[in-house]
Design a protein around this motif. Structure first.
Motif: not given
Length: 116
Positions: A46-51, A75, A81-82, A113, A115
């Motif tokens: 997980c990159s801390g985004t919703y990619e 949210q 995030c993902d 998490h 990142p």
């Protein structure tokens, strides 16, 4: 302009959005990416985004115009995030189970998490 979707709108659409996500297999697909069933696939971080989620939603046929409301609902359920989608917005999944098994064993350094 507002910072995001209207909270009343989000509350009113949450049950239907969650049903659509369940019906599309979104949570299972995201779990397969972050915590594969077997060793034949590497787990994504997980990159801390919703990619990852965005990619899955688009591949599942959701429109670009739907994403803001979908992420507003996620949210509201704690999915920022993902990985947090699985930890907080999804009822059950391998990623959450793996986290709690490691925590129960007292494994140090295991976090929810990380990142990338």
């Amino acid at each position: 302009m507002g910072a995001g979707p209207d909270p009343d709108l989000i509350a009113s659409i949450t049950p239907d959005v969650m049903r659509c996500l369940d019906d599309s297999g979104f949570f299972e697909k995201l779990d397969n990416v972050l915590c594969p069933k077997d060793d034949s696939h590497n787990a994504e971080s997980c990159s801390g985004t919703y990619e990852l989620s965005e990619s899955i939603l688009r591949a599942s046929g959701f429109e670009e115009s739907d994403l803001g409301e979908i992420f507003g609902v996620l949210q509201a359920k704690g999915g920022f995030c993902d990985c947090e989608i699985l930890y907080n917005a999804s009822e059950s999944n391998r990623l959450k189970s793996k986290y709690w098994r490691a925590k129960a064993r007292g494994l140090e350094g295991h976090t929810r998490h990380t990142p990338g």
